[in-house]
Design an enzyme around this catalytic site. Structure first.
Site, PDB file in Angstrom:
ATOM      1  NE  ARG A   1      -3.264   0.132   2.800  1.00 22.43           N
ATOM      2  CZ  ARG A   1      -3.176   0.993   4.283  1.00 22.43           C
ATOM      3  NH1 ARG A   1      -3.162   2.106   4.208  1.00 22.43           N
ATOM      4  NH2 ARG A   1      -3.104   0.209   5.271  1.00 22.43           N
ATOM      5  CE1 TYR A   2       0.467   4.244   3.978  1.00 26.57           C
ATOM      6  CE2 TYR A   2       0.583   1.988   4.681  1.00 26.57           C
ATOM      7  CZ  TYR A   2       0.091   3.232   4.690  1.00 26.57           C
ATOM      8  OH  TYR A   2      -1.237   3.468   5.597  1.00 26.57           O
TER       9      TYR A   2
ATOM     10  NE  ARG B   1       5.692   2.516   5.660  1.00 24.88           N
ATOM     11  CZ  ARG B   1       5.231   3.677   4.836  1.00 24.88           C
ATOM     12  NH1 ARG B   1       5.703   4.099   3.900  1.00 24.88           N
ATOM     13  NH2 ARG B   1       4.397   4.363   5.398  1.00 24.88           N
TER      14      ARG B   1
ATOM     15  CB  CYS C   1      -3.171 -14.638  16.922  1.00 22.62           C
ATOM     16  SG  CYS C   1      -3.347 -13.685  15.441  1.00 22.62           S
TER      17      CYS C   1
ATOM     18  CB  CYS D   1      -6.735  -8.602  19.707  1.00 19.91           C
ATOM     19  SG  CYS D   1      -5.134  -8.839  20.035  1.00 19.91           S
TER      20      CYS D   1
ATOM     21  CB  CYS E   1      -8.297  -8.838  15.297  1.00 21.75           C
ATOM     22  SG  CYS E   1      -7.387  -9.048  13.875  1.00 21.75           S
TER      23      CYS E   1
ATOM     24  NE  ARG F   1      -3.685  -7.195   7.935  1.00 20.14           N
ATOM     25  CZ  ARG F   1      -2.178  -6.764   8.311  1.00 20.14           C
ATOM     26  NH1 ARG F   1      -1.419  -7.335   8.747  1.00 20.14           N
ATOM     27  NH2 ARG F   1      -2.010  -5.582   7.804  1.00 20.14           N
TER      28      ARG F   1
ATOM     29  CG  ASP G   1      -8.124   0.586  11.276  1.00 15.87           C
ATOM     30  OD1 ASP G   1      -7.927   1.692  11.149  1.00 15.87           O
ATOM     31  OD2 ASP G   1      -7.282  -0.493  11.324  1.00 15.87           O
TER      32      ASP G   1
ATOM     33  CG  ASP H   1      -4.351   2.428   7.973  1.00 22.12           C
ATOM     34  OD1 ASP H   1      -4.390   2.909   6.916  1.00 22.12           O
ATOM     35  OD2 ASP H   1      -3.635   1.333   8.326  1.00 22.12           O
TER      36      ASP H   1
ATOM     37  CE  LYS I   1      -0.227   2.372   9.609  1.00 19.04           C
ATOM     38  NZ  LYS I   1       0.030   1.450   8.512  1.00 19.04           N
TER      39      LYS I   1
END
Ligand SMILES: *Cc1c(COP(=O)(O)O)cnc(C)c1O
Ligand code: SF4
Length: 347
Positions: A87-88, A91, A100, A104, A107, A109, A270, A307, A314
């Site tokens: 996306r950037y 990176r 995981c 969480c 979360c 994602r 988000d 974001d 971001k």
């Protein structure tokens, strides 16, 4: 390692509230999975315990609200392959696994996390390597997921080795919640794997959201990296009724600095389906940010950021300290609310 993965097991530790009992797993939810270590940090007497809120699901996750989606950051459309997000410009993020240690409840994602598609295949790694070869503008990689440290040491060794082979100067961020939820995963032999590939630096990116997560064991786990020259940075998610006040975040950030972990981001939630119960109104977040800026050192101060939906990327969220500019003289507001002038250099 013991994990709590069902309500039956959960009820051995906690007297569940009606909101918790009413949760039902849907495709938009991450699974129920709590480490024994983290469970022991939860105060069973407090139904509003901030650690419990991050780990025990409630029915609010079954609610979809205005503008929420499973992929608000448009990660899918920015993915040249299923496991690679670009996306950037300079990176990329490599999704090493969707699994995981503990899920969480907030979360972001969750379209991917906990789908049980498992570790990236050799083909996924190969594709990412080809991509690195043909996209030399990529300087940094986020080795993420899911949680990449759920992979075995051998598997991590193999994947990192492949990336290093094609891109020896790639800076790699190890993004993990293990230090907060299962610190004994962080062993010297794990750290040694990364140290083997020292043609470019690694950075450890942790997620501590509450000062009580920063236990002696957690600090020791992070120290294993830091002592070996791998710096640690922390990303905190701003979460309602977990850490949405300046006192808690002040304590967290100072404790992080003391543990040699630089507070990097403080994320606004988000717009991910099922997480509305965790989002903090932006005005409140900005108030907290303003207060923290008065109380914390530059080293301890994280960057509050959002974001943006539809893959907007971001952006920093911060009070405005510039009032304006007249005839080459800028007018500022100090963090204490008084005014100051600052002239531009004369032509
Ligand atoms: C956040 C993020 C990054 C890293 O952004 P930084 O601002 O450099 O920390 C890279 N790729 C994706 C897809 C991200 O979401
Ligand atoms: S550790 Fe990261 S990917 Fe896993 S559930 Fe938590 S926020 Fe999601």
């Amino acid at each position: 390692m013991e994990y709590i993965t069902s309500f039956e097991e959960l009820e051995k530790y906690l007297k569940l509230t009606p909101q918790e009992k009413a949760w039902h797993e849907e495709t938009t939810c991450v699974p129920l999975k709590i480490t024994g270590y983290y469970m022991a940090l939860i105060n069973p007497e407090d139904p509003d315990d901030p650690l419990r809120r991050q780990a025990v699901p409630t029915v609010s996750e079954n609610k979809d609200v205005f503008m929420e989606s499973s992929d608000p950051l448009a990660e899918v459309s920015h993915s040249p392959a299923q496991r690679l997000i670009h996306r950037y410009g300079n990176r990329v993020a490599f999704l090493a696994t969707d699994i995981c240690a503990q899920y969480c409840r907030h979360c972001f994602r969750r379209r991917f996390t906990g789908n049980m598609t498992g570790p990236a295949s050799d083909g996924d790694v190969e594709f990412a390597c080809e991509y690195l070869k043909t996209h030399r503008e990529v300087r940094e990689m986020l080795f993420t997921g899911g949680d990449p440290l759920t992979l075995s040491d051998e598997h991590i060794d193999r994947i990192i080795g492949e990336f290093r082979k094609v891109s020896p100067e790639l800076v790699i961020r190890i993004c993990t919640r293990f230090p907060a939820v299962q610190p004994d995963r962080i062993t010297d032999s794990l750290v040694n794997i990364f140290k083997k590939y020292s043609t470019a630096p690694f950075y450890l990116m942790t997620q501590f959201n509450h000062p009580r997560e920063l236990t002696a064991q957690a600090i020791e786990a992070v120290s294993r990296f830091v002592d070996r020259g791998i710096p640690a940075m922390n990303q905190t998610v701003l979460l309602r009724a977990v850490n949405d006040n300046a006192d808690v975040l002040e304590e967290l950030c100072n404790a992080l600095v003391f543990a040699r972990i630089k507070p990097y981001y403080l994320f606004q939630g988000d717009l991910v389906s099922g997480t509305s119960g965790f989002r903090v109104p932006l005005a409140k977040g900005l108030e907290i940010e303003k207060e923290l800026r008065k109380r914390l050192s530059g080293l301890a101060m994280p960057l509050y950021a959002a974001d943006l939906p539809e893959g907007g990327g971001k952006v920093p969220l911060c009070g405005n300290y510039i009032e304006g500019c007249e005839n080459g003289v800028w007018k500022f507001t100090t963090i204490h609310g008084t005014s100051r002038l600052y002239p531009d250099p004369q032509a």
